[in-house]
Design an enzyme around this catalytic site. Structure first.
Site, mmCIF file in Angstrom:
data_model
loop_
_atom_site.group_PDB
_atom_site.id
_atom_site.type_symbol
_atom_site.label_atom_id
_atom_site.label_comp_id
_atom_site.label_asym_id
_atom_site.label_seq_id
_atom_site.Cartn_x
_atom_site.Cartn_y
_atom_site.Cartn_z
ATOM 1 N N GLN A 64 0.859 -1.310 0.139
ATOM 2 C CA GLN A 64 -0.058 0.045 0.122
ATOM 3 C C GLN A 64 0.719 1.341 -0.042
ATOM 4 O OE1 GLN A 64 0.569 -2.034 2.581
ATOM 5 N NE2 GLN A 64 1.264 -0.395 4.348
ATOM 6 N N HIS A 81 4.125 1.624 -1.424
ATOM 7 C CA HIS A 81 4.408 1.807 -2.864
ATOM 8 C C HIS A 81 3.601 1.960 -4.180
ATOM 9 C CE1 HIS A 81 4.619 -2.328 -4.244
ATOM 10 N NE2 HIS A 81 5.274 -2.622 -3.285
ATOM 11 N N ASP A 82 2.287 1.446 -3.877
ATOM 12 C CA ASP A 82 1.400 1.622 -5.032
ATOM 13 C C ASP A 82 0.247 2.633 -4.598
ATOM 14 O OD1 ASP A 82 2.316 -0.603 -5.915
ATOM 15 O OD2 ASP A 82 0.819 -2.029 -5.361
ATOM 16 N N HIS A 83 0.221 3.375 -3.431
ATOM 17 C CA HIS A 83 -0.878 4.458 -3.377
ATOM 18 C C HIS A 83 -0.631 5.489 -4.316
ATOM 19 C CE1 HIS A 83 -4.010 6.382 -1.048
ATOM 20 N NE2 HIS A 83 -3.057 7.178 -0.760
ATOM 21 N N PHE A 84 0.569 6.024 -4.403
ATOM 22 C CA PHE A 84 0.700 7.319 -5.356
ATOM 23 C C PHE A 84 2.161 6.507 -5.857
ATOM 24 C CE2 PHE A 84 -1.199 10.099 -2.275
ATOM 25 C CZ PHE A 84 -2.202 10.386 -2.788
#
Lengths: 180, 130
Positions: A30, A32-35
């Site tokens: 969550q 590294h993938d959120h933005f």
């Protein structure tokens, strides 16, 4: 698997306050993938960590017998973005607690800086309305140990918080079934 | 002892914080559910705020007498009977039940409580403490 949004308690005084730690790591999906390209701990999950920290504190007050659910967040403010490498310190303080629920104030700090602050209202589900458990007792007992509740937890008189009898019995039952 | 005006302003502040409404919406005649949009969980929030603000204790069921509303002796076909209305009046001297009495449907009970009723309730608690 369940998602746990803080790592462990560092302070826990029954009916009063608790402090926990959340280490933010780029290894977490969550983050590294959120933005993508700008590692960030999502604010919603910081709130969840604050709620888990304070929910445990509220639940302990009634020996983990009540089914505690997050009912409302009347106030919530984020001041800083939490990024990989940050250590967030979550603090929860019980403002009011009674049979039907509780109100807590929570903060998240990065070092000396206030990262987030909120008020949370918890409700106790009616024990008699529905018998469904929120957690399997043995799993819940393991969770409490993982979070370090019994390592740092203290009653107001300074004595240690111990595993409640109903959860200790569930653990014993599970062990004897596993050995059989 | 706080004046009626001081009580109103503290109740107003509690409702603004708990319900996210504007100050000018919180008028004495406004109903908590119908006009201010309070939901059941908000009442717990409101009770906590009033207890803190006025340093009073609000026992469960005193402001919202759920036990009467769910008692088969007092509720027939979804309506409160005469005995139930008597009980409500005894337990809730702070509330104006005149309108509710005309059609005392249980489901409408929560919608009739006004900001003024809440101020009256708090005043009775603060008086009792003095």
């Amino acid at each position: 698997m369940r998602w746990f949004w803080f790592d462990r308690f560092t302070e826990f005084e029954s009916g009063s306050h608790a402090t926990s730690v959340k280490n933010v790591s780029l290894a977490e999906e969550q983050v590294h993938d959120h933005f993508p390209g700008a590692g960030t701990m999502p604010n919603s999950l910081i709130l969840e960590g604050l709620a888990q920290t304070s929910g445990m504190l509220v639940a302990e007050y009634y020996d983990f017998q009540e089914r505690v659910i997050l009912a409302k967040v009347p106030r919530l403010r984020f001041h800083l973005r939490a990024v990989p490498g940050d250590t967030l310190i979550y603090r929860a303080k019980i403002d009011s607690i009674e049979e039907s629920g509780a109100r807590v104030s929570v903060t998240s700090h990065r070092g000396e800086e206030l990262q987030a602050e909120a008020e949370i209202i918890f409700a106790h589900l009616d024990r008699h309305a529905e018998q469904r458990q929120l957690f399997e007792p043995n799993d819940f007992a393991k969770l409490l140990r993982t979070f370090g509740v019994f390592e740092v937890g203290r009653k107001p008189d300074g004595s240690r918080i111990r595993m409640p009898a109903h959860l200790a019995e569930a653990e014993a039952r599970y062990r004897s079934q596993a050995q059989a | 002892m706080p004046t009626q005006d001081e009580i109103f302003h503290k109740v107003q502040s509690a409702l603004v914080d708990a319900l996210g409404v504007d100050e000018d919406e919180v008028k004495p005649e406004a109903t908590l559910v119908g006009d201010l949009g309070a939901e059941s969980i908000d009442f717990l929030d409101i009770v906590f705020r009033l207890e803190k603000s006025f340093d009073i204790k609000i026992p469960r069921g005193e402001l919202f007498p759920e036990d009467i509303l769910t008692n088969a002796d007092y509720v027939v076909d979804g309506k409160i009977n005469d005995a139930g209305l008597e009980q409500l009046k005894k337990r809730m001297p702070f509330a104006d039940l005149t309108g509710f009495e005309k059609n005392p449907a249980v489901q409408d009970f929560a919608t009739m409580l006004t900001v003024q009723d809440m101020c009256n309730y708090v005043a009775s608690k603060v008086d009792g403490k003095a």
